[in-house]
Design a protein around this motif. Structure first.
Motif, PDB file in Angstrom:
ATOM      1  N   UNK A   1       0.861  -1.179   0.000  1.00 25.13           N
ATOM      2  CA  UNK A   1       0.000   0.000   0.000  1.00 25.13           C
ATOM      3  C   UNK A   1       0.899   1.232   0.000  1.00 25.13           C
ATOM      4  N   UNK A   2       0.714   2.088  -0.992  1.00 26.32           N
ATOM      5  CA  UNK A   2       1.526   3.282  -1.151  1.00 26.32           C
ATOM      6  C   UNK A   2       0.705   4.505  -0.754  1.00 26.32           C
ATOM      7  N   UNK A   3       1.208   5.269   0.214  1.00 23.27           N
ATOM      8  CA  UNK A   3       0.543   6.488   0.667  1.00 23.27           C
ATOM      9  C   UNK A   3       1.521   7.647   0.482  1.00 23.27           C
ATOM     10  N   UNK A   4       1.112   8.664  -0.246  1.00 24.79           N
ATOM     11  CA  UNK A   4       1.976   9.805  -0.538  1.00 24.79           C
ATOM     12  C   UNK A   4       1.241  11.112  -0.310  1.00 24.79           C
ATOM     13  N   UNK A   5       1.991  12.112   0.163  1.00 26.01           N
ATOM     14  CA  UNK A   5       1.439  13.468   0.305  1.00 26.01           C
ATOM     15  C   UNK A   5       2.357  14.431  -0.424  1.00 26.01           C
ATOM     16  N   UNK A   6       1.793  15.232  -1.322  1.00 24.40           N
ATOM     17  CA  UNK A   6       2.613  16.140  -2.113  1.00 24.40           C
ATOM     18  C   UNK A   6       2.809  17.473  -1.399  1.00 24.40           C
ATOM     19  N   UNK A   7       3.472  18.408  -2.068  1.00 25.33           N
ATOM     20  CA  UNK A   7       3.795  19.704  -1.453  1.00 25.33           C
ATOM     21  C   UNK A   7       2.554  20.526  -1.144  1.00 25.33           C
ATOM     22  N   UNK A   8       1.460  20.213  -1.822  1.00 27.16           N
ATOM     23  CA  UNK A   8       0.201  20.907  -1.562  1.00 27.16           C
ATOM     24  C   UNK A   8      -0.656  20.192  -0.520  1.00 27.16           C
ATOM     25  N   UNK A   9      -0.057  19.205   0.151  1.00 34.17           N
ATOM     26  CA  UNK A   9      -0.729  18.431   1.204  1.00 34.17           C
ATOM     27  C   UNK A   9      -1.847  17.535   0.658  1.00 34.17           C
ATOM     28  N   UNK A  10      -1.819  17.259  -0.629  1.00 34.06           N
ATOM     29  CA  UNK A  10      -2.798  16.342  -1.205  1.00 34.06           C
ATOM     30  C   UNK A  10      -2.285  14.914  -1.089  1.00 34.06           C
ATOM     31  N   UNK A  11      -3.144  14.026  -0.622  1.00 33.48           N
ATOM     32  CA  UNK A  11      -2.747  12.638  -0.351  1.00 33.48           C
ATOM     33  C   UNK A  11      -3.344  11.710  -1.408  1.00 33.48           C
ATOM     34  N   UNK A  12      -2.538  10.780  -1.877  1.00 33.97           N
ATOM     35  CA  UNK A  12      -3.064   9.725  -2.739  1.00 33.97           C
ATOM     36  C   UNK A  12      -2.670   8.372  -2.163  1.00 33.97           C
ATOM     37  N   UNK A  13      -3.545   7.391  -2.361  1.00 30.18           N
ATOM     38  CA  UNK A  13      -3.360   6.044  -1.815  1.00 30.18           C
ATOM     39  C   UNK A  13      -3.596   5.025  -2.921  1.00 30.18           C
ATOM     40  N   UNK A  14      -2.712   4.049  -3.024  1.00 29.17           N
ATOM     41  CA  UNK A  14      -2.868   2.954  -3.980  1.00 29.17           C
ATOM     42  C   UNK A  14      -2.438   1.650  -3.322  1.00 29.17           C
ATOM     43  N   UNK A  15      -2.995   0.550  -3.804  1.00 22.08           N
ATOM     44  CA  UNK A  15      -2.521  -0.765  -3.388  1.00 22.08           C
ATOM     45  C   UNK A  15      -2.102  -1.521  -4.648  1.00 22.08           C
ATOM     46  N   UNK A  16      -0.914  -2.138  -4.581  1.00 20.14           N
ATOM     47  CA  UNK A  16      -0.340  -2.840  -5.727  1.00 20.14           C
ATOM     48  C   UNK A  16      -0.164  -4.307  -5.346  1.00 20.14           C
ATOM     49  N   UNK A  17      -0.750  -5.189  -6.111  1.00 22.08           N
ATOM     50  CA  UNK A  17      -0.636  -6.621  -5.845  1.00 22.08           C
ATOM     51  C   UNK A  17       0.715  -7.157  -6.273  1.00 22.08           C
ATOM     52  N   UNK A  18       1.257  -8.106  -5.522  1.00 27.19           N
ATOM     53  CA  UNK A  18       2.530  -8.704  -5.903  1.00 27.19           C
ATOM     54  C   UNK A  18       2.362  -9.509  -7.196  1.00 27.19           C
ATOM     55  N   UNK A  19       3.339  -9.426  -8.113  1.00 30.61           N
ATOM     56  CA  UNK A  19       3.213 -10.143  -9.389  1.00 30.61           C
ATOM     57  C   UNK A  19       3.031 -11.648  -9.241  1.00 30.61           C
ATOM     58  N   UNK A  20       3.600 -12.242  -8.184  1.00 32.37           N
ATOM     59  CA  UNK A  20       3.472 -13.683  -7.998  1.00 32.37           C
ATOM     60  C   UNK A  20       2.054 -14.098  -7.632  1.00 32.37           C
ATOM     61  N   UNK A  21       1.255 -13.149  -7.134  1.00 35.06           N
ATOM     62  CA  UNK A  21      -0.107 -13.463  -6.717  1.00 35.06           C
ATOM     63  C   UNK A  21      -1.170 -12.858  -7.620  1.00 35.06           C
ATOM     64  N   UNK A  22      -0.831 -11.715  -8.265  1.00 36.02           N
ATOM     65  CA  UNK A  22      -1.836 -10.993  -9.037  1.00 36.02           C
ATOM     66  C   UNK A  22      -1.437 -10.734 -10.493  1.00 36.02           C
ATOM     67  N   UNK A  23      -0.203 -11.051 -10.856  1.00 35.12           N
ATOM     68  CA  UNK A  23       0.276 -10.683 -12.170  1.00 35.12           C
ATOM     69  C   UNK A  23       0.870  -9.282 -12.146  1.00 35.12           C
TER      70      UNK A  23
END
Length: 351
Positions: A111-133
Motif C-alpha cells: 500500500x503506497x501512501x503519498x502526500x505532495x507539497x500541496x498536502x494532497x494525499x493519494x493512496x494505492x494498493x499494488x498486488x505482488x506479481x506472484x499473486x496478481x500478475x
C-alpha cells in the motif's frame, strides 16, 4: 396436482437461490492466481477505514471481517498477514507479508501512501506479481464518473462500451488512517509476529471456496477501480521512485513460485478444503504440534535467542529468496525511498 406442484416449487426455489453465489456484472473477473483469495479492493477499503496500522492488521486477520482467505502454503488454513511499515518523508509504504515457512516470506501486496507539497494525499494498493500478475493496481474513486454510451454506428478499433455512471467516491484526505499517519500522534508499528507465532485473535480458519469468498467481498468494489494496466484500465503507479525502492527489497518465496509453476494456484484454490489440489512438499515441511489439529508449530518451538520475531527485521530473507524477474513498473514519478521505525505490538501465541 400436488405431485406436479411440489417439484415445480423446488425448481423455482433453486433458480431464485442461484444468484446468491453469482457475481455482480460490475465485479472484476477472477485472476486464476493465488490473489483470488485476497481481494485487494476489500483490503484497501478496510485500510482506509482503520484507525491505526495495528488496527488494520488485526481487522485484516480477524475471521469476522472475511477479507483474508489466503493460503499460500496450501495447508488448508488461512495464513496470517502481517503489515510492515517503511517511511521516507511524507511517503509511506505498508507491505503485506505472508510467512510461508520458517525461512521464507512472500510479499502479498504493498500500500503506497503519498502526500505532495500541496498536502494532497493519494493512496494505492499494488498486488505482488506472484499473486496478481504484473501491474495490478487499485485506487479510490475520488470523483464521480459520468455514464458512457456506446455509439452503435462506430465500427473502428477499440469501440466504447456502455458504462453506467458512478457516484460512489472515497475522500482520502479524511480517511481515519490517513489522518493518523500524518498526525503528531503517529507511532510506527512493527509487528512482532513470525511463522508459528501469532496473536491470540488469529484463529487459522479453514479456507473458503473462492466463489463464496468473492461473493462475500464484491460490495467493497464500489468506491474503487483499477486492476491490470491495459484492457480499459488506465490506473498507473503514482510514485515510481517509491515502487522502485520497494522492488529492491521485495520478498518472494521459492515455494510460492513452485506452486505457481505447477498450477497449484491456477484455479484460485476454488474447491473446498477437501478438493483443493494438494502439495505434499508444502504441508509436510510444516512441523506438527501433536494433539492440536493445526499443522503450525507449537509454543515450545519458539526461539529463545536473538532471532526472535520481535527483534528481527521483517525483510530478513528478502535477498536470499527474491525472484530475479518480478517487480512492478511505474507511472509518473515523485520522491521515494524508505526508512524504518521502532518496534511495536507484543504478545501473542504460537500454534
Amino acid at each position: 396436482m400436488k405431485k406436479i406442484f411440489l417439484p415445480c416449487l423446488i425448481i423455482a426455489m433453486s433458480m431464485f437461490s442461484l444468484p446468491s453465489f453469482s457475481q455482480s456484472k460490475t465485479d472484476t473477473a477472477s485472476l486464476g492466481m493465488a490473489g483470488d483469495n485476497l481481494d485487494l479492493y476489500a483490503v484497501l477499503d478496510l485500510f482506509l477505514k482503520s484507525k491505526t496500522i495495528e488496527d488494520f492488521e488485526k481487522s485484516l486477520n480477524d475471521t469476522k471481517s472475511k477479507i483474508n482467505n489466503l493460503d499460500l502454503d496450501l495447508d488448508k488454513k488461512i495464513d496470517f498477514i502481517k503489515v510492515v511499515t517503511k517511511k521516507d518523508g511524507d511517503s509511506y509504504t505498508f507491505i503485506l507479508q505472508d510467512a510461508v515457512s520458517k525461512t521464507e516470506t512472500q510479499d502479498v501486496a504493498v500500500i503506497l501512501v503519498n502526500r505532495d507539497k500541496d498536502k494532497k494525499v493519494n493512496v494505492q494498493i499494488v498486488g505482488d506479481p506472484d499473486l496478481y500478475g504484473k501491474d495490478y493496481v487499485i485506487e479510490p474513486k475520488t470523483s464521480p464518473t459520468p455514464a458512457v454510451t456506446a455509439n452503435p454506428a462506430y465500427t473502428g478499433p477499440d469501440p466504447a462500451k456502455d458504462v453506467p455512471a458512478s457516484t460512489t467516491t472515497v475522500v482520502v484526505q479524511s480517511a481515519p488512517i490517513v489522518q493518523y499517519v500524518y498526525s503528531p500522534a503517529y507511532v510506527p508499528y512493527y509487528p512482532p509476529y513470525y511463522y508459528g507465532y501469532y496473536p491470540p485473535y488469529f484463529a487459522m480458519a479453514t479456507v473458503l471456496a473462492v466463489g463464496i469468498y468473492r461473493h462475500n467481498n464484491w460490495y467493497h468494489h464500489g468506491g474503487y477501480y483499477g486492476g491490470h494496466y491495459g484492457g480499459g484500465n488506465t490506473v498507473i503507479i503514482n510514485n515510481r521512485n517509491q515502487i522502485n525502492h520497494y522492488n529492491n527489497n521485495r520478498n518472494t518465496s521459492n515455494r510460492v513460485q513452485h506452486n505457481n509453476a505447477n498450477g497449484n494456484y491456477g484455479n484460485g484454490n476454488r474447491g473446498s478444503a477437501s478438493t483443493r489440489p494438494s502439495n505434499g512438499a508444502s504441508a509436510s515441511t510444516r512441523p506438527s504440534n501433536g494433539a492440536s489439529g493445526s499443522t503450525r508449530p507449537s509454543a515450545s518451538t519458539r526461539p529463545s535467542n536473538g532471532a526472535s520475531g520481535s527483534t528481527r527485521p521483517s525483510t530478513s530473507n528478502n535477498m536470499s529468496s527474491r525472484s530475479s524477474g518480478g517487480g512492478f513498473s511505474g507511472g509518473s514519478s515523485r520522491s521515494g525511498g524508505f526508512s524504518g521505525g521502532r518496534g511495536g505490538g507484543g504478545g501473542g501465541r504460537r500454534r
